[in-house]
Motif scaffolding. Structure first.
Motif, PDB file in Angstrom:
ATOM      1  N   GLY A 135      18.616 -23.060 -15.681  1.00 19.12           N
ATOM      2  CA  GLY A 135      17.753 -24.207 -15.421  1.00 19.12           C
ATOM      3  C   GLY A 135      16.567 -24.245 -16.353  1.00 19.12           C
ATOM      4  N   ARG A 136      16.106 -25.413 -16.596  1.00 18.73           N
ATOM      5  CA  ARG A 136      14.881 -25.512 -17.370  1.00 18.73           C
ATOM      6  C   ARG A 136      13.812 -24.753 -16.614  1.00 18.73           C
ATOM      7  NH1 ARG A 136      13.736 -30.220 -19.920  1.00 18.73           N
ATOM      8  NH2 ARG A 136      15.524 -31.383 -20.664  1.00 18.73           N
ATOM      9  N   PRO A 137      13.023 -24.081 -17.339  1.00 17.68           N
ATOM     10  CA  PRO A 137      11.944 -23.402 -16.647  1.00 17.68           C
ATOM     11  C   PRO A 137      11.076 -24.448 -15.969  1.00 17.68           C
ATOM     12  CG  PRO A 137      11.665 -23.300 -19.021  1.00 17.68           C
ATOM     13  CD  PRO A 137      12.996 -23.920 -18.754  1.00 17.68           C
ATOM     14  N   GLY A 138      10.815 -24.213 -14.786  1.00 15.23           N
ATOM     15  CA  GLY A 138       9.963 -25.156 -14.070  1.00 15.23           C
ATOM     16  C   GLY A 138      10.700 -26.378 -13.584  1.00 15.23           C
ATOM     17  N   GLY A 139      11.900 -26.499 -13.968  1.00 19.05           N
ATOM     18  CA  GLY A 139      12.682 -27.661 -13.548  1.00 19.05           C
ATOM     19  C   GLY A 139      13.032 -27.534 -12.073  1.00 19.05           C
ATOM     20  N   ILE A 193      18.662 -16.360 -24.650  1.00 22.49           N
ATOM     21  CA  ILE A 193      17.613 -17.373 -24.499  1.00 22.49           C
ATOM     22  C   ILE A 193      18.061 -18.731 -25.038  1.00 22.49           C
ATOM     23  CG2 ILE A 193      15.272 -17.978 -25.261  1.00 22.49           C
ATOM     24  CD1 ILE A 193      15.350 -15.845 -23.115  1.00 22.49           C
ATOM     25  N   VAL A 194      18.876 -18.678 -26.059  1.00 25.96           N
ATOM     26  CA  VAL A 194      19.216 -19.910 -26.773  1.00 25.96           C
ATOM     27  C   VAL A 194      19.654 -21.065 -25.866  1.00 25.96           C
ATOM     28  CG1 VAL A 194      20.885 -20.891 -28.375  1.00 25.96           C
ATOM     29  CG2 VAL A 194      19.638 -18.845 -29.004  1.00 25.96           C
ATOM     30  N   PRO A 195      20.556 -20.821 -24.917  1.00 32.94           N
ATOM     31  CA  PRO A 195      20.998 -21.969 -24.109  1.00 32.94           C
ATOM     32  C   PRO A 195      19.870 -22.554 -23.252  1.00 32.94           C
ATOM     33  CG  PRO A 195      22.511 -20.128 -23.896  1.00 32.94           C
ATOM     34  CD  PRO A 195      21.309 -19.618 -24.602  1.00 32.94           C
ATOM     35  N   LEU A 196      18.773 -21.823 -23.131  1.00 33.30           N
ATOM     36  CA  LEU A 196      17.671 -22.320 -22.319  1.00 33.30           C
ATOM     37  C   LEU A 196      16.687 -23.150 -23.141  1.00 33.30           C
ATOM     38  CD1 LEU A 196      16.861 -19.098 -20.282  1.00 33.30           C
ATOM     39  CD2 LEU A 196      18.646 -20.787 -19.913  1.00 33.30           C
ATOM     40  N   LEU A 197      16.818 -23.064 -24.440  1.00 32.84           N
ATOM     41  CA  LEU A 197      15.900 -23.818 -25.286  1.00 32.84           C
ATOM     42  C   LEU A 197      16.302 -25.292 -25.280  1.00 32.84           C
ATOM     43  CD1 LEU A 197      15.883 -21.325 -28.271  1.00 32.84           C
ATOM     44  CD2 LEU A 197      13.942 -21.816 -26.780  1.00 32.84           C
ATOM     45  N   ASP A 198      15.304 -26.148 -25.245  1.00 32.06           N
ATOM     46  CA  ASP A 198      15.582 -27.579 -25.155  1.00 32.06           C
ATOM     47  C   ASP A 198      16.577 -28.035 -26.209  1.00 32.06           C
ATOM     48  OD1 ASP A 198      14.016 -27.904 -23.021  1.00 32.06           O
ATOM     49  OD2 ASP A 198      12.258 -28.633 -24.120  1.00 32.06           O
ATOM     50  N   TYR A 199      16.305 -27.557 -27.405  1.00 31.66           N
ATOM     51  CA  TYR A 199      17.126 -28.001 -28.529  1.00 31.66           C
ATOM     52  C   TYR A 199      18.602 -27.685 -28.292  1.00 31.66           C
ATOM     53  CZ  TYR A 199      18.827 -28.255 -33.349  1.00 31.66           C
ATOM     54  OH  TYR A 199      19.529 -28.544 -34.480  1.00 31.66           O
TER      55      TYR A 199
END
Lengths: 1214, 281
Positions: A84-88, A693-699
């Motif tokens: 999940g997006r952090p904070g999402g 981490i990569v899949p969590l980055l917005d990009y």
């Protein structure tokens, strides 16, 4: 789930509608209002359905497959770590346990309860097992009322349900303590393929009471296999980047224990569960099982119907791409089909039932029919399949017979070195001589290291870093200049492509041509073959249907090289270079739609197109994989960050780092241009090496979203105008499915909320049928890109061979057969209306026409540049040389400062470079049409031909002139500079000595003795003459004469003569003359112990004189004849005879070999030496004689005469 | 002349501590009449060179040099015409030419103000007439013409043999109509490593693809072959792919083990050459 199934069973809802419901959040117009109503109430459960179904099936099957080959993954447990997006917002509902049957309060309560459990920080849920909805002991097992078993054996009562009952099982019960058969999680199977990371698929699901973020995800589980805890501490380093995953599971036994407890608790707490079940009727039989329970079933819905229904729903989910990995499901189904335990003894009234696996296979027939021929054969020959569905068997057989999709066994290519290319590799491309020579050495070190790796990497105990690391770092240390780095990176990358790219190959061993070992031997021989293979090669770990990313074969060398080099500069240059190449290949113009012309000719063309596509695709995948490897290398670790805080701070940091390559833009371009079939496979390779981490980055998250959307859209059964070709889709499904199973990709990413998916509609240029619509993928490419599809075949084969299937039977290697360079296609440069017209022109022509024209333009353009170099530039260079000569004459030998000279010359010559453009245009105009004409079919219409010619001329001219106008001045400068330094060097002292050289006469047959032989012979004579020698040693006069004769021949035939040899011959001949003069040659035989006859000596001297005069082309050091040492030889002889020396001196003058004054000088300097007194006197006399007399023959002149007769007498005699 | 390792060892065994003289060579030829003279000489020369490399250092300690020089001085003091230097070299088991160099260097150190440069020494060894001392000049000359393994004459012979075989090979290539680039052309194009010939169109020899040919006018023994592999053959392979090495004076059979890898050894110009067919007749 149960509620949904119930609706289905009650026929309130059709399967199609249910699947539509699962697939889409919104209502579809196809939906019947009644159906919609029935389903809409279940909406919160919608997303739970597929994961639950998959987990349910796995769980059910687990009893049957305890010792099967690597097991397919389960669907993710719903409570697994969220990407999940952090904070999402937290993802709701996942924790809810869906139940197969009945939709009671308990299930909805669970659904409602889940979000709170999640909000609770993912700590302990309400109870053990709660966290993992999929694994939960919902009402199902209770409803079944016993050990549910997937396939036969359902007759057994709960009490006697020992799964390993020998009467039922053909093979031995699994030996769980056998580490080889049941490797502990994270351990490495032996063999070369051992460096793989265990993927989650073999992790048994741990239902841990405490599950923190730091725990590795283990949502895809295997059948119950005991973890062997004792072996866990020694988990070797197995990941592609060298860090082992921590062992992530608890004992399954423990887990089962927990489940059991939970189950009984539930039974007590919610009687409604069982209630509802009984309300519905009989216990559900195993979904794949036989129908033994049916007889006891008074209810309206039969077990058989339910089974078929589940199979149908499951098949539909597969068909709609609602499951993450198509091939994983197929593998799973085949596993069920081939499960050992299914061979149950026929037990009373037990009839073979149309097992659900076969039913699923029937639904997937289309996919199966596109598998390779070997797999089809094994499927068609599968007796169980025949038994359950003769119809399917028949179709498979027909598909097998019609298939040409043989995927061949091929030998891995042996290493071929990148060839030296003067254009990029010669001295001119380096900043200094030193850099050039350093790189020369580095190239050799690189290949030396590579060869050593090839020889040794399979030796047990050999370690890359230990064996080669220091050598690699020493070599990298020498790459100081940036320019050297780029040279090395180019070499590295080319070698990588050459060795590891696996193209469809050229000729020979492509599809269906190589003999298929499996079919040649027949199934019965498989076991033997397999044993043989096992003896020959180390047991290969197959990696299962979802292997983690690995670097097989030669790729391992390059990965380890990068790791060992650990050079920041190298990595940066490598990334730059890889990115550039990826962009270049990704945008390469590839085949355009061919008019629907299905004759043999276009077929031939298509082979070429496919081959080219395959080469480009495979190159891209390789490059992207390495780019991913290097780009994410600094961030990669075995685990995700341990705490949320840490993860957030890492995310904050990482989100600022621009991507190494803007893959998102490339993906979007690819989709828009309908080139997903090219772009997505390499993008998957790139992403597969990303860190946690990569899949969590917005990009990257947005990229995954697009990929998910794409995956869902690739419905195989849809075949309409503008759709992607079947095998193209299959390829994308396979690679995407694989990606979704990579450990670093969050497991529940696949079951993302649809809202996001729907928002990301990619608008494609609908009018254009891009690559996606071309049949560019064939089975060979599919299997090359996705070797794990071959696991299906291994599974079937291992069943045939009766193996335990532990190693998956045969390892079918699909490896490249050849390594061929990529033919770079020219970028499209034309612009404007003309370019559009040209595009339009090609649009309706066969693609080969375009390729031909582009190819011709590219080559002619390039040749044009070469031609200009060889003509115009060469002329200018020779002008420069003559100008320089003039300069040197006027300014004296050194001519002044070379740099200044160069400037003067360049300022005079460079303006002439302008002619290059005119000449270039002429060249292209002249050459291109003929080439196009020669390459196009004879029957090409005249208008098409002339247009093609004109376009080729235009493109070639453009290419050549662009290059020339940018580079001609620099080129002239460089060539003139080289000429200047050449000329100046040629002015050196040695140049004068070279002079003109004559060759041998035209009639010469080069039979003269070899110079080396003559030097050797003369050396022998000299050594005999100088001594020491044995008494019997000597030289015959004839031999001497013969030797000189040979010398003459050799000097006349200059074929083998090189200047140093001639110089030595000259010097030796002078030495020989001196020895003759001093009478120092020992003559063989008794008659003449004293030496040669004077006459003979004189004759020999004559020969020598004439050789010196006529035949030697190098200066003969005649002055040595009068060196103190040679003259001194006379001092030792008694009586001294001077006549030969005088004779020689006179002849030298006579023949013009030496000037009088030169001889006088030599004689004069002789006086300075220390001589015995009498010798000095004789020498003085000789000197006077020589001075006084013109030449006259002197038959005898002895020392005594010189001394005894007075000068007058001598003179008078002369 | 391809020898097995065992055959080679047998010959090498006979060469231990044999001085590099005319006489030794003659005896060797009598001992192995079936071998070609050139092969024997090449083996002899290589074995001797190995021997010298091993013992080189001990002849170059200052004590050794001093003692040799004194013995030389004493010897020529007694009789300047006697082969003092040559006998000294044979006695201490060192190459005569190299001994001559030691003594010459030592002599010049004593008689010249500045230590002699290498090029001056080389020039004097090539032409002993330049040596200021007549007796030493004769002694040096004697060493050089009697040494069949070292010295400027031997170097020249070796060089000439190499050159002749390259020419021979070139003729054969021309005769076979195989187009090639030679070393000079390659150097002019800026190649950093240059085999004798690169074929413009590869051929197959005994089933192996050949891109380049290197001519070696010597016998291929283990030591020299390893050195060549490292300095030349692999470097060629690294740049041009597989190739052929011709050891005109033969080689040890066991060394031809890299055929599959891309380095083929032959002792003569191959007869079985397959070329690319441009059109099938």
């Amino acid at each position: 789930m149960a509620a949904v199934l119930e609706s289905l069973l009650r026929e309130e809802v059709s399967v199609a509608a249910a699947v539509r419901w699962i697939a889409r959040s919104a209502q579809s117009s196809e939906d019947d209002p009644g159906e919609a109503a029935a389903l809409s109430s279940l909406r919160p459960l919608r997303k739970e359905f597929v994961p639950f179904l998959l987990n349910f099936l796995r769980e059910q099957s687990s009893r049957v497959l305890p010792q099967g080959p690597p097991t397919p993954a389960k669907a993710p447990g719903s409570s697994a770590a969220l990407p999940g997006r952090p904070g999402g917002p937290p993802r709701g509902g996942r924790g809810a346990r869906s139940q197969l049957f009945p939709p009671t309060e308990s299930s909805s309560a669970a659904a409602a309860e889940a979000p709170s459990a999640r909000r609770g920080g993912r700590r302990r849920g309400p109870g053990p097992g709660r966290e993992r909805g999929g694994r939960g002991p919902g009402g199902l097992e209770e409803g079944v009322g016993g050990e549910s078993q997937l396939w036969p054996g359902g007759r057994r009562s709960r009490g006697s349900g020992s799964p390993g009952s020998p009467s039922l099982v053909r093979s031995d019960p699994p030996n769980l303590s056998n580490l080889e058969e049941f490797p502990p999680v994270g351990s490495v199977p032996p063999g070369p393929a051992g460096r793989t990371k265990p993927s989650r698929r073999i992790n048994p699901t741990p239902v841990s009471e405490e599950r923190s973020l730091s725990k590795p995800k283990t949502c895809f589980t295997s059948p119950p296999i005991n973890c062997v805890p004792s072996s866990q501490p020694s988990v070797p380093d197995t990941s592609p980047w060298g860090h082992g995953l921590p062992p992530g599971c608890r004992s399954l036994q423990e887990e089962r224990e927990m489940l059991r407890k939970e189950r009984s608790k539930q039974l007590q707490q919610s009687p409604s569960t069982t209630c509802a079940t009984s309300e519905l009727g009989p216990p559900l039989p195993s979904w794949t099982g036989n129908l033994t329970a049916e007889s006891a079933d008074p209810a309206r819905v039969s077990s058989r119907q339910r089974l078929e229904l589940i199979a149908l729903v499951y098949s539909s989910c597969i068909a709609e791409n609602l499951v993450p990995n198509l091939f994983l499901e197929l593998f799973f189904v085949l596993q069920l089909l081939t499960a050992r335990r299914m061979v149950a003894t026929k037990d009373g009234d037990l009839e073979p039932s149309p097992g659900a696996p076969v039913q699923v296979l029937e639904h997937q027939f289309q996919v199966l029919s596109y598998l390779d021929k070997g797999t089809l054969k094994l499927l068609a020959e599968n007796e169980r399949l025949l038994c359950f569905s003769p119809a399917l068997q028949g179709r498979l057989r027909a598909a097998y017979e019609g298939s040409v999709a043989k995927v061949s066994l091929a030998m891995p290519p042996s290493a071929q070195a990148v060839s030296f290319q003067p254009e990029t590799d010669n001295r001119a491309n380096f900043s200094s001589d030193r850099a050039f020579h350093t790189f020369k050495k580095q190239r050799d070190v690189f290949f030396e290291v590579l060869r050593e790796w090839e020889d040794r990497h399979e030796e047990p105990g050999w370690d890359f870093e230990k064996g080669l690391g220091s050598r690699i770092r020493a070599m990298m240390g020498q790459l100081s200049a940036a320019c050297s780095h780029s040279h090395f990176v180019r070499l590295f990358q080319k070698q990588l492509l050459q060795m590891c790219q696996s193209p469809g190959g050229t000729g020979g061993t492509v599809l269906g041509e190589a003999p298929d070992v499996l079919s040649m031997l027949g199934a019965d021989k498989l076991g033997r073959l397999r044993r043989l293979q096992e003896r020959l090669v180390a047991p290969q770990s197959s990696g299962g249907p979802c292997p983690p990313p690995t670097f097989p074969g030669c790729q391992g060398f390059f990965r380890d090289f990068i790791l060992s080099a650990s050079s920041f500069q190298f990595n940066q240059h490598l990334m730059d270079s890889l990115s550039l190449k990826i962009r270049e290949l990704n945008s390469l113009a590839l085949p355009q739609p061919e008019p629907s012309d299905e004759d043999g000719e276009s077929d031939v063309d298509w082979q070429g197109e496919r081959r080219q596509f395959a080469m480009v695709l495979l190159s891209l995948r390789l490059l992207a994989k390495f780019l991913g490897f290097v780009a994410f290398l600094p961030y990669r670790g075995p685990e995700p960050p341990p705490t949320r805080e840490l993860q957030d701070s890492i995310l904050a940091l990482r989100s600022q780092v621009p991507p190494a390559l803007d893959v998102r833009a490339l993906l979007q371009q690819g989709l828009r241009a309908r080139r997903a079939v090219l772009t997505v496979p390499w993008l998957v390779e790139f992403l597969s090496l990303a860190d946690h981490i990569v899949p969590l980055l917005d990009y990257y998250r947005s990229i995954f979203t697009v990929l998910l959307h794409l995956h869902r859209s690739l419905v195989l059964s849809k075949e309409s105008e503008g759709e992607m070709c079947f095998l193209n889709k299959l390829l994308l499904l396979a690679v995407l499915g694989w990606l979704f199973q990579i450990p670093t990709v969050p497991e529940d990413l696949f079951f993302l909320e649809e809202g996001q998916l729907d928002a990301l509609e990619v608008d494609t240029v609908a009018s254009e049928l891009g690559l996606d619509g071309m049949p560019v993928v064939d089975q060979h490419l599919l299997y090359t890109c996705c070797p794990y599809i071959g696991e299906l075949r291994k599974l079937l084969a291992s069943w045939v061979s009766g193996s335990s299937g532990r190693s998956g039977g045969f390892v079918r290697k699909i490896t490249p057969t050849t390594t061929t360079g990529l033919g770079a296609q020219p970028p499209r440069t034309s612009q404007g209306l003309q370019a559009q017209l040209a595009q339009a022109f090609f649009h309706n022509q066969p693609p080969s026409l375009r390729r031909t024209v582009e190819f011709v333009a590219e080559r002619i353009g390039s040749n044009c540049v070469k031609h200009i170099k060889a003509t115009l530039v060469a002329d200018l260079v020779s002008q420069a040389e003559s100008l320089l000569q003039e300069q040197l004459v006027t300014q004296g030998q050194d001519g002044g400062d070379p740099a200044q000279l160069l400037e003067i010359l360049c300022s005079q010559l460079c303006p002439h470079g302008a002619q290059a453009l005119t000449q270039g245009r002429e060249f292209c105009q002249k050459k291109s049409p003929g080439a196009v004409r020669a390459l196009l079919p004879e029957e090409t219409p005249a208008a098409v031909l002339s247009s093609a010619e004109n376009i080729a001329v235009g493109l070639a001219t453009e290419k050549a002139c662009t290059w020339l106008s940018a580079n001609i001045t620099a080129l002239i400068r460089r060539e003139v500079k080289a000429a200047v330094s050449r000329t100046l060097r040629a002015q050196g002292p040695e140049a004068a000595a070279r002079g003109e050289r004559r060759g041998c006469s035209r009639a010469c047959e080069h039979h003269a003795p070899l110079p080396s032989h003559l030097i050797s012979e003369i050396k022998d004579v000299l050594s005999l003459a100088v001594g020491p020698r044995d008494p019997e040693e000597g030289v015959s006069p004839d031999h001497l004469e013969q030797l000189l004769g040979q010398l003459g021949q050799t000097l006349q035939c200059r074929q083998f003569l090189c200047p140093p040899a001639e110089q030595h011959l000259a010097k030796c001949s002078v030495d020989l003359a001196s020895l003759l003069v001093a009478d120092h040659i020992p003559v063989l035989g008794p008659p003449s112990p004293r030496g040669l006859e004077r006459g003979q000596a004189r004759r020999l001297l004559h020969v020598l004189l004439s050789l010196w005069k006529d035949d030697f082309q190098v200066p003969v050091p005649l002055q040595l004849l009068l060196s103190p040492r040679n003259v001194g030889l006379l001092a030792d002889t008694r009586p001294r005879e001077w006549d030969l020396l005088l004779f020689l001196l006179r002849e030298l003058v006579e023949k013009g070999l030496m000037g009088r004054t030169e001889i006088e000088d030599c004689l004069g300097s002789l006086r300075d030496a220390q001589w015995p007194k009498d010798f000095s006197e004789e020498l003085a006399t000789l000197f006077h004689l020589f001075l006084a007399e013109p030449h006259r023959p002197e038959p005898q002149l002895r020392a005594c005469e010189l001394v005894q007769t007075n000068r007058g007498t001598v003179l008078a005699q002369s | 002349m391809i020898l097995t390792k065992a055959q080679y060892d047998e010959i090498a065994q006979c060469l231990v501590s044999v001085p590099p003289t005319r006489q030794s060579l003659r005896k060797l030829k009598q001992r192995f009449p079936s071998q070609s003279q050139a092969t024997l000489l090449s083996i002899f020369s290589q074995e001797y060179q190995k021997h010298i490399k091993r013992t080189h250092a001990k002849h170059h300690t200052s004590e050794a040099i001093e003692s040799y020089y004194q013995r030389y001085l004493n010897g020529v003091g007694r009789n300047g015409a006697a082969p003092v230097l040559l006998e000294l070299a044979n006695e201490v088991d060192y190459a005569p030419s190299l001994m001559a160099r030691i003594i010459l260097e030592r002599f010049l150190q004593e008689h010249e103000e500045t230590p002699p440069s290498k090029s001056v020494i080389n020039s004097m060894l090539r032409d002993p007439s330049q040596i200021p001392d007549g007796v030493l000049a004769n002694q040096v000359y004697q060493c050089i013409v009697n040494d069949c393994c070292y010295g400027p004459l031997v170097d020249c012979i070796k060089h000439a043999i190499g050159h002749e075989h390259e020419v021979l090979l070139r003729d054969m290539l021309l005769e076979k109509n195989l187009s090639f680039l030679d070393e000079d052309q390659l150097r002019a194009k800026g190649y950093d490593k240059t085999p004798d010939f690169i074929l413009q169109v590869p051929v197959a020899v005994e089933g192996h693809i050949i891109h380049w040919i290197e001519s070696k006018a010597s016998f291929g023994d283990e030591c020299s072959h390893q050195a060549y592999l490292h300095d030349q053959f692999w470097s060629y392979w690294n740049r041009f792919g597989p190739g052929l090495v011709i050891y005109w004076y033969g080689f040890i059979q066991e060394l031809d083990c890299n055929r599959e890898r891309g380095i083929l050894l032959k002792a003569c110009f191959p007869t079985d050459i397959v070329t690319l067919c441009h059109s099938v007749a």
